[in-house]
Design a protein around this motif. Structure first.
Motif, PDB file in Angstrom:
ATOM      1  N   ARG A  44       0.866  -1.109   0.149  1.00 40.26           N
ATOM      2  CA  ARG A  44       0.119  -0.070  -0.012  1.00 40.26           C
ATOM      3  C   ARG A  44       1.037   1.156  -0.073  1.00 40.26           C
ATOM      4  O   ARG A  44       1.879   1.345   0.774  1.00 40.26           O
ATOM      5  CB  ARG A  44      -1.072   0.243   1.146  1.00 40.26           C
ATOM      6  CG  ARG A  44      -1.659   1.181   1.081  1.00 40.26           C
ATOM      7  CD  ARG A  44      -2.909   1.295   2.281  1.00 40.26           C
ATOM      8  NE  ARG A  44      -3.559   2.241   2.120  1.00 40.26           N
ATOM      9  CZ  ARG A  44      -4.539   2.844   2.769  1.00 40.26           C
ATOM     10  NH1 ARG A  44      -4.736   2.127   4.026  1.00 40.26           N
ATOM     11  NH2 ARG A  44      -5.220   3.960   2.479  1.00 40.26           N
ATOM     12  N   ILE A  45       0.347   2.262  -0.655  1.00 32.60           N
ATOM     13  CA  ILE A  45       1.316   3.625  -0.844  1.00 32.60           C
ATOM     14  C   ILE A  45       0.779   4.396   0.243  1.00 32.60           C
ATOM     15  O   ILE A  45      -0.433   4.592   0.647  1.00 32.60           O
ATOM     16  CB  ILE A  45       0.914   4.290  -2.077  1.00 32.60           C
ATOM     17  CG1 ILE A  45       1.448   3.432  -3.486  1.00 32.60           C
ATOM     18  CG2 ILE A  45       1.585   5.701  -2.007  1.00 32.60           C
ATOM     19  CD1 ILE A  45       0.987   4.285  -4.633  1.00 32.60           C
ATOM     20  N   LEU A  46       1.762   4.568   1.124  1.00 36.12           N
ATOM     21  CA  LEU A  46       1.754   5.278   2.331  1.00 36.12           C
ATOM     22  C   LEU A  46       1.767   6.838   2.094  1.00 36.12           C
ATOM     23  O   LEU A  46       0.829   7.663   2.687  1.00 36.12           O
ATOM     24  CB  LEU A  46       2.725   4.997   3.372  1.00 36.12           C
ATOM     25  CG  LEU A  46       2.646   3.405   3.821  1.00 36.12           C
ATOM     26  CD1 LEU A  46       3.838   3.036   4.834  1.00 36.12           C
ATOM     27  CD2 LEU A  46       1.416   2.977   4.432  1.00 36.12           C
ATOM     28  N   MET A  47       2.702   7.388   1.458  1.00 37.09           N
ATOM     29  CA  MET A  47       2.820   8.862   1.322  1.00 37.09           C
ATOM     30  C   MET A  47       3.870   8.818  -0.193  1.00 37.09           C
ATOM     31  O   MET A  47       4.550   8.232  -0.447  1.00 37.09           O
ATOM     32  CB  MET A  47       3.460   9.341   2.379  1.00 37.09           C
ATOM     33  CG  MET A  47       4.693   8.921   2.898  1.00 37.09           C
ATOM     34  SD  MET A  47       5.407   9.750   4.350  1.00 37.09           S
ATOM     35  CE  MET A  47       6.068  11.109   3.440  1.00 37.09           C
ATOM     36  N   MET A  48       3.891  10.463  -0.451  1.00 42.10           N
ATOM     37  CA  MET A  48       4.992  10.753  -1.293  1.00 42.10           C
ATOM     38  C   MET A  48       5.634  11.904  -0.864  1.00 42.10           C
ATOM     39  O   MET A  48       5.086  12.561  -0.466  1.00 42.10           O
ATOM     40  CB  MET A  48       4.208  11.103  -2.814  1.00 42.10           C
ATOM     41  CG  MET A  48       5.072  11.712  -3.821  1.00 42.10           C
ATOM     42  SD  MET A  48       5.298  13.242  -3.578  1.00 42.10           S
ATOM     43  CE  MET A  48       6.581  13.571  -4.845  1.00 42.10           C
ATOM     44  N   LEU A  54      15.076  -0.082  -1.217  1.00 38.46           N
ATOM     45  CA  LEU A  54      14.768   0.934  -2.040  1.00 38.46           C
ATOM     46  C   LEU A  54      14.937   0.640  -3.477  1.00 38.46           C
ATOM     47  O   LEU A  54      15.776  -0.472  -3.784  1.00 38.46           O
ATOM     48  CB  LEU A  54      16.072   1.722  -1.651  1.00 38.46           C
ATOM     49  CG  LEU A  54      16.452   3.258  -2.453  1.00 38.46           C
ATOM     50  CD1 LEU A  54      15.263   4.201  -2.095  1.00 38.46           C
ATOM     51  CD2 LEU A  54      17.661   3.731  -2.019  1.00 38.46           C
ATOM     52  N   ARG A  55      13.995   1.130  -4.354  1.00 40.01           N
ATOM     53  CA  ARG A  55      14.082   0.725  -5.744  1.00 40.01           C
ATOM     54  C   ARG A  55      14.020   2.047  -6.555  1.00 40.01           C
ATOM     55  O   ARG A  55      13.785   3.065  -6.056  1.00 40.01           O
ATOM     56  CB  ARG A  55      12.878   0.032  -6.185  1.00 40.01           C
ATOM     57  CG  ARG A  55      12.696  -1.398  -5.493  1.00 40.01           C
ATOM     58  CD  ARG A  55      11.582  -2.136  -5.962  1.00 40.01           C
ATOM     59  NE  ARG A  55      11.796  -3.512  -5.494  1.00 40.01           N
ATOM     60  CZ  ARG A  55      11.387  -4.479  -6.378  1.00 40.01           C
ATOM     61  NH1 ARG A  55      11.176  -4.418  -7.540  1.00 40.01           N
ATOM     62  NH2 ARG A  55      11.443  -5.904  -5.911  1.00 40.01           N
ATOM     63  N   THR A  69      11.210   4.333  -4.871  1.00 38.98           N
ATOM     64  CA  THR A  69      10.336   4.044  -3.728  1.00 38.98           C
ATOM     65  C   THR A  69      10.970   3.126  -2.757  1.00 38.98           C
ATOM     66  O   THR A  69      11.970   2.714  -2.951  1.00 38.98           O
ATOM     67  CB  THR A  69       9.264   2.788  -4.592  1.00 38.98           C
ATOM     68  OG1 THR A  69      10.105   1.603  -4.829  1.00 38.98           O
ATOM     69  CG2 THR A  69       8.471   3.287  -5.751  1.00 38.98           C
ATOM     70  N   LEU A  70      10.455   3.555  -1.864  1.00 36.43           N
ATOM     71  CA  LEU A  70      10.965   2.966  -0.356  1.00 36.43           C
ATOM     72  C   LEU A  70       9.986   1.817  -0.024  1.00 36.43           C
ATOM     73  O   LEU A  70       8.741   2.092   0.396  1.00 36.43           O
ATOM     74  CB  LEU A  70      11.079   3.942   0.589  1.00 36.43           C
ATOM     75  CG  LEU A  70      12.104   5.095   0.663  1.00 36.43           C
ATOM     76  CD1 LEU A  70      11.747   5.995  -0.575  1.00 36.43           C
ATOM     77  CD2 LEU A  70      12.540   5.764   1.786  1.00 36.43           C
ATOM     78  N   GLN A  71      10.496   0.630   0.328  1.00 35.45           N
ATOM     79  CA  GLN A  71       9.655  -0.340   1.083  1.00 35.45           C
ATOM     80  C   GLN A  71       9.830  -0.105   2.616  1.00 35.45           C
ATOM     81  O   GLN A  71      10.870  -0.193   2.832  1.00 35.45           O
ATOM     82  CB  GLN A  71      10.038  -1.649   0.625  1.00 35.45           C
ATOM     83  CG  GLN A  71       9.727  -1.850  -1.012  1.00 35.45           C
ATOM     84  CD  GLN A  71       8.269  -1.620  -1.451  1.00 35.45           C
ATOM     85  OE1 GLN A  71       7.456  -2.110  -0.943  1.00 35.45           O
ATOM     86  NE2 GLN A  71       7.992  -0.786  -2.588  1.00 35.45           N
TER      87      GLN A  71
END
Length: 133
Positions: free
Chosen positions: A27-31, A74-75, A84-86
């Motif tokens: 789930r995307i949490l934030m940007m 990190l991707r 993107t940060l997991q």
């Protein structure tokens, strides 16, 4: 800094968009935004550190709220202009509104509908009124 940072296509302000996702659910949490220093420190410290454009300084996620994002992966995207940060969202709240995710509104029949409840009152999180972290 290091060579891996040179592979990123930074924007004119020296920033790259960073999308934080829950490492288990996706789930995307934030940007937020990162500069070279923020990204290097994120890797070095194993926790999300962003660049606050409004404050003009580094922002360690959780420095005010205690809701730290522990980095798992990190991707870099194919164009090398978004990361993107997991993360593991400690405390379960990523959004300054007191919700799990900043993406809590869904487009429905021409309107934005709030679909996620507030988990904790922002005033209680920040101890000083509503604040962006």
């Amino acid at each position: 800094m290091t060579d891996w940072l040179d592979e990123i296509h930074w924007d004119a302000d020296g920033l790259v968009p960073a999308i934080a996702q829950d490492h288990q659910t996706g789930r995307i949490l934030m940007m937020a935004w990162m500069n070279r220093e923020a990204l290097a420190l994120t890797v070095a410290e194993g926790r999300a550190i962003y660049w606050s454009r409004s404050r003009g300084r580094l922002w360690r996620k959780g420095e005010e709220s205690g809701h730290v994002q522990k980095l798992h992966e990190l991707r870099l995207d194919c164009d090398a202009d978004v990361v993107t940060l997991q993360v593991e969202q400690l405390g379960g709240i990523a959004c300054h509104t007191g919700r799990q995710s900043c993406f809590y509104r869904v487009f429905d029949n021409g309107n934005w509908k709030t679909v996620d409840a507030v988990i904790k009152d922002p005033d209680a999180i920040y101890h000083k009124g509503h604040s962006h972290e």
